[in-house]
Design a protein around this motif. Structure first.
Motif, PDB file in Angstrom:
ATOM      1  N   PHE A 159      95.130  78.126 -50.898  1.00 53.14           N
ATOM      2  CA  PHE A 159      93.718  77.770 -50.794  1.00 53.14           C
ATOM      3  C   PHE A 159      93.379  77.520 -49.332  1.00 53.14           C
ATOM      4  O   PHE A 159      93.838  76.530 -48.760  1.00 53.14           O
ATOM      5  CB  PHE A 159      93.406  76.490 -51.580  1.00 53.14           C
ATOM      6  N   PRO A 160      92.588  78.401 -48.720  1.00 49.80           N
ATOM      7  CA  PRO A 160      92.075  78.059 -47.394  1.00 49.80           C
ATOM      8  C   PRO A 160      91.027  76.974 -47.594  1.00 49.80           C
ATOM      9  O   PRO A 160      90.241  77.038 -48.532  1.00 49.80           O
ATOM     10  CB  PRO A 160      91.454  79.370 -46.909  1.00 49.80           C
ATOM     11  N   PHE A 161      91.049  75.954 -46.765  1.00 53.43           N
ATOM     12  CA  PHE A 161      90.157  74.819 -46.961  1.00 53.43           C
ATOM     13  C   PHE A 161      89.318  74.629 -45.705  1.00 53.43           C
ATOM     14  O   PHE A 161      89.681  73.875 -44.797  1.00 53.43           O
ATOM     15  CB  PHE A 161      90.976  73.552 -47.268  1.00 53.43           C
ATOM     16  N   GLY A 176      86.922  78.540 -50.741  1.00 51.31           N
ATOM     17  CA  GLY A 176      88.297  78.145 -51.065  1.00 51.31           C
ATOM     18  C   GLY A 176      88.425  76.644 -51.249  1.00 51.31           C
ATOM     19  O   GLY A 176      89.140  76.172 -52.133  1.00 51.31           O
ATOM     20  N   ALA A 177      87.716  75.881 -50.416  1.00 52.96           N
ATOM     21  CA  ALA A 177      87.724  74.424 -50.532  1.00 52.96           C
ATOM     22  C   ALA A 177      87.111  73.999 -51.858  1.00 52.96           C
ATOM     23  O   ALA A 177      87.656  73.147 -52.568  1.00 52.96           O
ATOM     24  CB  ALA A 177      86.971  73.803 -49.354  1.00 52.96           C
ATOM     25  N   VAL A 178      85.991  74.613 -52.203  1.00 51.18           N
ATOM     26  CA  VAL A 178      85.319  74.294 -53.469  1.00 51.18           C
ATOM     27  C   VAL A 178      86.219  74.655 -54.643  1.00 51.18           C
ATOM     28  O   VAL A 178      86.377  73.872 -55.595  1.00 51.18           O
ATOM     29  CB  VAL A 178      83.953  75.017 -53.561  1.00 51.18           C
ATOM     30  N   LYS A 179      86.847  75.816 -54.570  1.00 51.37           N
ATOM     31  CA  LYS A 179      87.723  76.261 -55.658  1.00 51.37           C
ATOM     32  C   LYS A 179      88.904  75.299 -55.832  1.00 51.37           C
ATOM     33  O   LYS A 179      89.268  74.948 -56.959  1.00 51.37           O
ATOM     34  CB  LYS A 179      88.232  77.674 -55.369  1.00 51.37           C
ATOM     35  N   PHE A 180      89.489  74.852 -54.717  1.00 50.44           N
ATOM     36  CA  PHE A 180      90.596  73.902 -54.827  1.00 50.44           C
ATOM     37  C   PHE A 180      90.124  72.591 -55.447  1.00 50.44           C
ATOM     38  O   PHE A 180      90.781  72.041 -56.332  1.00 50.44           O
ATOM     39  CB  PHE A 180      91.264  73.623 -53.472  1.00 50.44           C
ATOM     40  N   LEU A 181      89.002  72.067 -54.983  1.00 48.20           N
ATOM     41  CA  LEU A 181      88.500  70.804 -55.529  1.00 48.20           C
ATOM     42  C   LEU A 181      88.178  70.920 -57.013  1.00 48.20           C
ATOM     43  O   LEU A 181      88.434  69.985 -57.781  1.00 48.20           O
ATOM     44  CB  LEU A 181      87.287  70.317 -54.736  1.00 48.20           C
ATOM     45  N   PHE A 199      84.229  62.916 -60.340  1.00 50.33           N
ATOM     46  CA  PHE A 199      85.426  63.106 -59.521  1.00 50.33           C
ATOM     47  C   PHE A 199      85.122  64.027 -58.346  1.00 50.33           C
ATOM     48  O   PHE A 199      85.506  63.741 -57.209  1.00 50.33           O
ATOM     49  CB  PHE A 199      86.598  63.661 -60.343  1.00 50.33           C
ATOM     50  N   LEU A 200      84.435  65.137 -58.613  1.00 56.05           N
ATOM     51  CA  LEU A 200      84.083  66.071 -57.536  1.00 56.05           C
ATOM     52  C   LEU A 200      83.201  65.399 -56.482  1.00 56.05           C
ATOM     53  O   LEU A 200      83.374  65.628 -55.280  1.00 56.05           O
ATOM     54  CB  LEU A 200      83.381  67.312 -58.095  1.00 56.05           C
TER      55      LEU A 200
END
Length: 187
Positions: A117-119, A130-135, A155-156
């Motif tokens: 995941f690139p963040f 990528g940051a959104v997908k990881f979160l 939580f998000l």
């Protein structure tokens, strides 16, 4: 010096910028821990990475192992500003930064059977895809393993706020360092 000099500290290589990056990594690590995940900062013992590259975090959530590399990018930097102006959309700089991270880490992560995941987070607050997908992945894990009464959205919200605060602290430290340096140059 003009307007460019006013924001120069957000993207300049200085110790505060690096310290700020590390603060964002630590905020992300705390969010991962709150979701019952485990993480290791700057894992160095990943087989096949003999060239000195290493991601910022190795994350374990259940059976899933992920690698994350964090970057904070400044859409006001001269090198990005023209592209942002043409796109007229927030997130353009984060998207480019995430593409760079993917080309750097994707193949090695796949070889290790990890998800990469690139963040990327922009200094103005926009999170990359990528940051959104990881979160979102982390929020699902939180819902399955933590019984604290928080909904996925709550939580998000907490996770994004924690990281956004770390980014803004980083911005403030960078700008203060730039102002301090400029005052010393003027003396």
């Amino acid at each position: 010096k003009g307007q460019e000099a006013q924001y120069h500290g957000l993207h300049c290589n200085n110790s505060r910028r690096i310290f700020g990056h590390d603060q964002v990594v630590q905020a992300l690590k705390a969010v991962i821990r709150s979701a019952s995940g485990a993480s290791l900062v700057e894992p160095r013992e990943i087989p096949g990475w003999g060239d000195g590259r290493h991601p910022d975090l190795e994350v374990q959530m259940g059976a899933m192992t992920s690698l994350i590399d964090v970057t904070i990018v400044d859409p006001l930097a001269a090198s990005y500003f023209q592209g942002v102006a043409k796109a007229r959309a927030p997130g353009t700089t984060a998207k480019k930064a995430e593409q760079n991270k993917k080309s750097k880490y994707d193949d090695i992560a796949r070889a290790q059977h990890c998800t990469f995941f690139p963040f990327a987070v922009e200094t103005l607050g926009t999170f990359g895809e990528g940051a959104v997908k990881f979160l979102e992945t982390l929020a699902i894990h939180h819902g399955e393993y933590v019984k604290d009464g928080l909904t996925k959205e709550q939580f998000l919200g907490h996770a994004a706020s924690s990281i956004a605060i770390a980014v803004q602290r980083r911005n403030a430290a960078c700008l203060l360092k730039t102002q301090s340096t400029r005052r010393n140059e003027d003396d």
